[in-house]
Design a protein around this motif. Structure first.
Motif, short mmCIF file in Angstrom:
data_model
loop_
_atom_site.label_atom_id
_atom_site.label_comp_id
_atom_site.label_asym_id
_atom_site.label_seq_id
_atom_site.Cartn_x
_atom_site.Cartn_y
_atom_site.Cartn_z
N THR A 66 -0.87 4.35 1.05
CA THR A 66 -1.44 5.69 1.15
C THR A 66 -2.77 5.61 1.89
OG1 THR A 66 -2.51 5.47 -1.01
CG2 THR A 66 -0.33 6.50 -0.96
N THR A 67 -3.05 6.63 2.67
CA THR A 67 -4.31 6.71 3.42
C THR A 67 -5.05 7.96 2.99
OG1 THR A 67 -3.33 5.57 5.30
CG2 THR A 67 -5.39 6.74 5.68
N SER A 343 1.04 8.32 4.37
CA SER A 343 1.42 7.47 3.25
C SER A 343 2.89 7.12 3.40
CB SER A 343 1.18 8.18 1.91
OG SER A 343 1.96 9.35 1.81
#
Length: 459
Positions: A66-67, A343
């Motif tokens: 995830t970002t 993500s």
């Protein structure tokens, strides 16, 4: 005090934990033992223990990335399936799982296997085993022991995945006693030949030999699976797997009852996977290849001009999810589209790669009206099963009310814009790395304390 300062000044190792699956299971369902690795993108080498009364079968690996706010977070989960041979209760003693050479202990526990349990009691379905190909049946002519390199497909499109495995088959009734000989060194040389340079490789990362019982032409064989991966060809060049050989240590019984130790070589047959080009298309060199579906979410479907919303474009399916890129979003005077937060969850098994990839967009409305998001969000891919191109297109419709606002007006409602006031940011002021200065001061204090400690002991 010194150790405390050193601990604060150094980064912590990625966390590794062990997770046990459901302990009350249907006889046809597996017990799952998982290793979870956080904040590490490197694929670990894992050896799962054998459990008395259970048969170790397929394993799988899942990576979730995830970002958020420009920072990526990675969690990897590697799972091993264990199947019971009969119903009953199994008392499992303390176990040891080896992760990159580090031994992780698991306390003893109890498993219960019964027939016809409810789905709620055993939610995890077993992963189907890879079928034995006809090519293996043909290799029976070479004897009761043979080495085989198999693929689940003989023809694929560019960037379409196919599974490859290397196995040694031994007839259960074969009157022979044998063991592996310098397997690590041999496998490194064999895999160097089998891994094609023109393919992207996805593997589970299990550093052990899986043993299964298979039936070929009515005869029972023990399969020693030494390697398996999914490959995605990146070019139109056919993928050729040469013949490879494995030396085994064989014990032969002599007339006087003594055993003679010899080394015998078992070789596989060369095989080839044909790679077909994609049909003509303006973007055939960029599109993803696989079987995909679209899931989308939007925080609101009606808003005032100048307000913002979140829109998630999620691609799910089978294929090389790691190479999937965001949809091309057309520029518009009606909306401001900001780069998405990405993500992904990728599940790697012994036969295929599945998962999902999400693109979370921050959107600001600028003009009133009714706007189908399908005008802006479209993602083209090639479906190898249908042998044609397809498009995932948004089906959501956004209604914007109120007075239209130009794009240079900053919204004061809803959540803050990610790039608000970026153009007015003063970059002439020098940047001071306070974190680096603090780290240097801590290191200096540690060195002074260590020198002082050594001096006191010498005195």
């Amino acid at each position: 005090m010194c150790f405390s300062i050193i601990t604060l000044g150094q980064e912590q190792d990625p966390g590794i934990t062990i997770e046990l699956g459901n302990k009350s299971l249907d006889i046809n369902r597996p017990f799952i033992l998982s290793v979870i690795i956080r904040d590490s993108e490197e694929r670990p080498l894992i050896v799962f223990p054998d459990i008395a009364g259970l048969e170790k079968r397929s394993a799988s690996a899942t990576s979730a990335m995830t970002t958020e706010g420009g920072k990526a977070t990675m969690v990897q989960t590697i799972s091993q399936q264990y199947f019971a041979r009969s119903e009953g209760t199994i008392e499992v003693p303390p176990l040891v799982v080896v992760v990159n050479g580090e031994k992780l202990k698991v306390e003893k526990f109890t498993l219960q296997f019964a027939d016809n349990l409810s789905d709620e009691a055993s939610p995890t379905a077993p992963e189907p085993e890879v079928a034995v190909s006809n090519m293996v049946a043909e290799e029976l002519a070479s004897g009761s022991i043979f080495l085989s390199v198999q693929t689940n497909k003989t023809r694929v499109f560019v960037r379409e995945g196919f599974a490859v495995r290397l196995s040694l088959y031994v007839l259960e009734s074969a009157p022979v006693e044998m063991e592996f000989y310098q397997l690590d060194a041999q496998l490194q040389a064999i895999l160097k030949k089998l891994r094609p340079a023109s393919c992207w490789e996805e593997s589970v990362g299990i550093d052990e030999i899986l043993q299964n019982t298979v039936t070929i032409n009515g005869k029972k064989f023990t399969e020693y699976r030494m390697y398996q991966a999914v490959f995605f060809p990146l070019t139109q060049q056919d993928v050729a797997f040469p013949a490879v050989a494995l030396d085994m240590l064989v014990y032969e019984l002599q007339e006087k009852g003594e055993r003679k130790k010899t080394i015998q070589k078992f070789a596989s047959r060369p095989i080839k996977v044909q790679v077909q080009p994609l049909p003509a298309h303006p973007h055939k060199d960029q599109v993803a290849v696989g079987t995909y579906t679209l899931e989308e979410q939007v925080t609101r479907q009606q808003l005032a001009s100048g307000e913002s919303l979140r829109y998630i474009f999620k691609i799910k399916g089978t294929g090389n999810l790691a190479a999937v890129t965001a949809p091309d979003v057309l520029n518009s005077a009606s909306f401001d589209f900001y780069p998405p937060e990405v993500s992904q969850v990728i599940r790697r098994s012994y036969e295929r790669v599945t998962g999902e990839k999400s693109f979370n967009y921050f959107i600001v409305a600028r003009q009133n009206g009714t706007f189908p998001l399908g005008r802006y969000f479209q993602w083209v891919y090639f479906d190898p099963q249908k042998a044609r191109y397809d498009t995932l297109r948004s089906s959501r419709v956004i209604k914007v009310v109120g007075e239209s606002r130009p794009s240079d007006v900053v919204s004061t409602e809803g959540e803050l814009l990610m790039y608000e006031n970026l153009a007015r940011l003063d970059t002439t002021n020098p940047y001071i790395n306070y974190q680096g200065i603090t780290r240097s001061l801590i290191n200096a204090v540690v060195i002074v304390l260590l020198i002082g400690t050594i001096w006191m002991f010498r005195k």
